[in-house]
Enzyme design. Structure first.
Site, short mmCIF file in Angstrom:
data_model
loop_
_atom_site.label_atom_id
_atom_site.label_comp_id
_atom_site.label_asym_id
_atom_site.label_seq_id
_atom_site.Cartn_x
_atom_site.Cartn_y
_atom_site.Cartn_z
N GLU A 1 -5.27 -8.57 0.81
CA GLU A 1 -5.88 -8.24 2.10
C GLU A 1 -7.35 -7.97 1.88
O GLU A 1 -7.74 -7.24 0.96
CB GLU A 1 -5.30 -6.96 2.72
CG GLU A 1 -4.00 -7.13 3.41
CD GLU A 1 -3.53 -5.82 4.05
OE1 GLU A 1 -4.36 -5.01 4.48
OE2 GLU A 1 -2.30 -5.65 4.09
N GLU B 1 0.80 -1.23 0.00
CA GLU B 1 0.00 0.00 0.00
C GLU B 1 0.83 1.28 0.00
O GLU B 1 0.82 2.05 0.97
CB GLU B 1 -0.95 0.01 1.21
CG GLU B 1 -1.88 -1.18 1.27
CD GLU B 1 -2.86 -1.13 2.45
OE1 GLU B 1 -2.75 -0.21 3.27
OE2 GLU B 1 -3.71 -2.03 2.54
O1 IFM Z 1 -4.05 -3.07 9.30
C1 IFM Z 1 -4.03 -2.58 8.00
C2 IFM Z 1 -2.85 -3.14 7.24
O2 IFM Z 1 -1.65 -2.88 7.86
C3 IFM Z 1 -2.81 -2.55 5.86
N1 IFM Z 1 -4.08 -2.64 5.20
C4 IFM Z 1 -5.25 -2.24 5.91
C5 IFM Z 1 -5.29 -2.91 7.26
C6 IFM Z 1 -6.56 -2.48 8.02
O3 IFM Z 1 -6.57 -1.10 8.20
#
Ligand code: IFM
Length: 453
Positions: free
Chosen positions: A359, A163
């Site tokens: 994710e 990200e």
């Molecule tokens: O916890 C985070 C993660 O580190 C990166 N993506 C989003 C998740 C939830 O906010």
């Protein structure tokens, strides 16, 4: 809902969110140690000093993972554990920790999937300017290649960045993440240097890689829809899409920055940090793109002037719109159709790489009941709906090869400290006891059946 044979089911975590052991094994401070210890930076005053103590409890965590029936585990390496001050030789104690973790995973038949950078920049590099400085891109590539050389006998999937939007914009424009800078130009410079580092790192790792290795990057993509078909709202959505999605996807997969985005930010930067050859360097073809999806971003043009001060460059007039849908504990509206839309859009508009959901998951206010169990039907419902959206995308032709649930266990949720629980496994932060939630058992059924009835 049957997924294709060989579909990769996994869970995901990140080093600073779970490891703890901040000053053990030769680890030096990262920007998140500094930030979380800054009074007022984290709502609750929490830090990752201990977190889930995964550094000491990794063997137990791998056992719990094996019970989930997952074939994959996506975790990040802490740069400040491996090259503590950002440059120089590998810290053997840090490497040994990850080496033991990888062996434990492989022993259980779980494939390790490494992310090289999930936001914990060595503080020493921040002291030299951090991501707004071009040199950090090269330091990242040096770190990547050094670690890859030592671990690629067992790790076959390498994600450079997690990200970059968050690192660049939440860290340098909004300032709610480390290093807590509020400067739109610094954010744009950071975004560029992160992606440059990605390209340099992939080239360097590929030069020493085997044919069975894959390289890519993870982006948190935001489906940005106009709230109405009013041209002003459509333009607001274009600008949000530009700064959240296309600013990364286009250089990565189309060979250069979108001109409209450079125009949108021209009031705050001349973009002279983009040097000749950089766009070609970023465009090294990745084997896969990881998509992190949590919510849609419906937007409209608000009342303020575009030039008004906003942490989002060129978007002073944009307002996000609530659609009144049920929300998670993060205040994020639950909308699985956004996952379908973003997967199919990337497949259609940026064809080539394999896609993975690296994710997806949800925070809910989980509590341990009198029966000692954590009943979390909302998470089961959430995951079920999102798995179905992903499945639909596959049926419609998207090359989606796997799905990683965020997260294996409750952990340090950045600016929110320990208040948001995303885990399939509950963590008691007093005792550090782990308790699989109902969703963990439900997920284990899903991975074993490679789908749901
Ligand atoms: O916890 C985070 C993660 O580190 C990166 N993506 C989003 C998740 C939830 O906010």
């Amino acid at each position: 809902m049957q997924f294709p044979d060989g579909f990769a089911w996994g869970t995901a975590t990140a080093s600073y969110q779970i490891e703890g052991a901040l000053d053990e094994g030769g680890r030096a401070p990262s920007i998140w140690d500094t930030f979380s210890h800054t009074p007022g930076a984290i709502e609750t005053g929490d830090t990752g000093d201990v977190a889930d103590d995964h550094y000491h409890r990794y063997a137990e965590d791998v056992e719990l993972m094996a019970d989930l029936g997952v074939g994959w585990y996506r975790f990040s390496l802490a740069w400040p554990r491996l090259i503590p001050h950002g440059t120089g030789a590998i810290n053997e104690q840090g490497l040994d920790f990850y080496s033991r973790l990888i062996d434990a995973l492989l022993d259980k038949g779980i494939q390790p999937w490494v992310t090289l950078y999930h936001w914990d920049l060595p503080q020493a590099l921040q002291d030299q300017g951090g991501w707004p400085e071009r040199d950090t891109a090269q330091r990242f590539a040096d770190y990547a290649v050094a670690v890859h050389e030592r671990l690629h006998d067992r790790v076959k999937h390498w994600t450079t960045l997690n990200e970059p939007w968050v690192s660049a914009f939440l860290g340098h424009a909004v300032g709610v993440h480390a290093p807590g800078i509020k400067d739109g130009e610094a954010a744009l410079r950071s975004a560029h240097h992160l992606m440059l580092g990605h390209g340099l790192a992939i080239d360097a790792m590929r030069a020493q890689a085997g044919a069975d290795e894959q390289f890519g990057v993870t982006l948190n993509l935001h489906p940005a829809d106009p709230a109405t078909d009013d041209p002003a709202d459509v333009d607001a959505a274009r600008r949000v899409d530009g700064l959240a999605n296309r600013i990364f996807l286009d250089p990565l997969l189309r060979g250069g920055y979108p001109r409209d985005v450079l125009e949108d930010v021209s009031a705050i930067t001349d973009a002279s940090y983009i040097q000749d050859g950089d766009e070609a360097q970023i465009a090294v073809q990745p084997d896969f793109v990881g998509i992190n999806y949590y919510f849609r971003t419906p937007v409209r043009k608000g009342e303020k002037a575009r030039s008004e001060l906003s942490p989002w460059p060129g978007q002073g007039d944009v307002e996000t719109v609530s659609r009144g849908l049920p929300q998670t504990e993060m205040g994020w509206e639950i909308d699985p159709s956004g996952l379908y839309d973003i997967i199919t859009r990337v497949a259609r508009e940026y064809p080539g790489p394999d896609l993975y959901v690296t994710e997806n998951g949800a925070a809910f206010a989980d509590v341990k009941g009198d029966d000692g169990q954590v009943h979390d039907p909302q998470r089961i419902e959430y995951l079920d709906a999102h798995f179905r959206a992903a499945h639909r995308a596959i049926e419609d032709g998207a090359p989606l090869r796997g799905y990683f649930v965020w997260s294996l266990m409750d952990n340090f949720e950045w600016a929110f400290g320990f208040t948001k629980r995303f885990g399939l496994i509950h963590v008691d932060y007093e005792t550090l006891e782990r308790t699989p939630k109902d969703s963990a058992r439900w997920f284990a059924e899903t991975t074993r059946a490679n789908g749901r009835p």
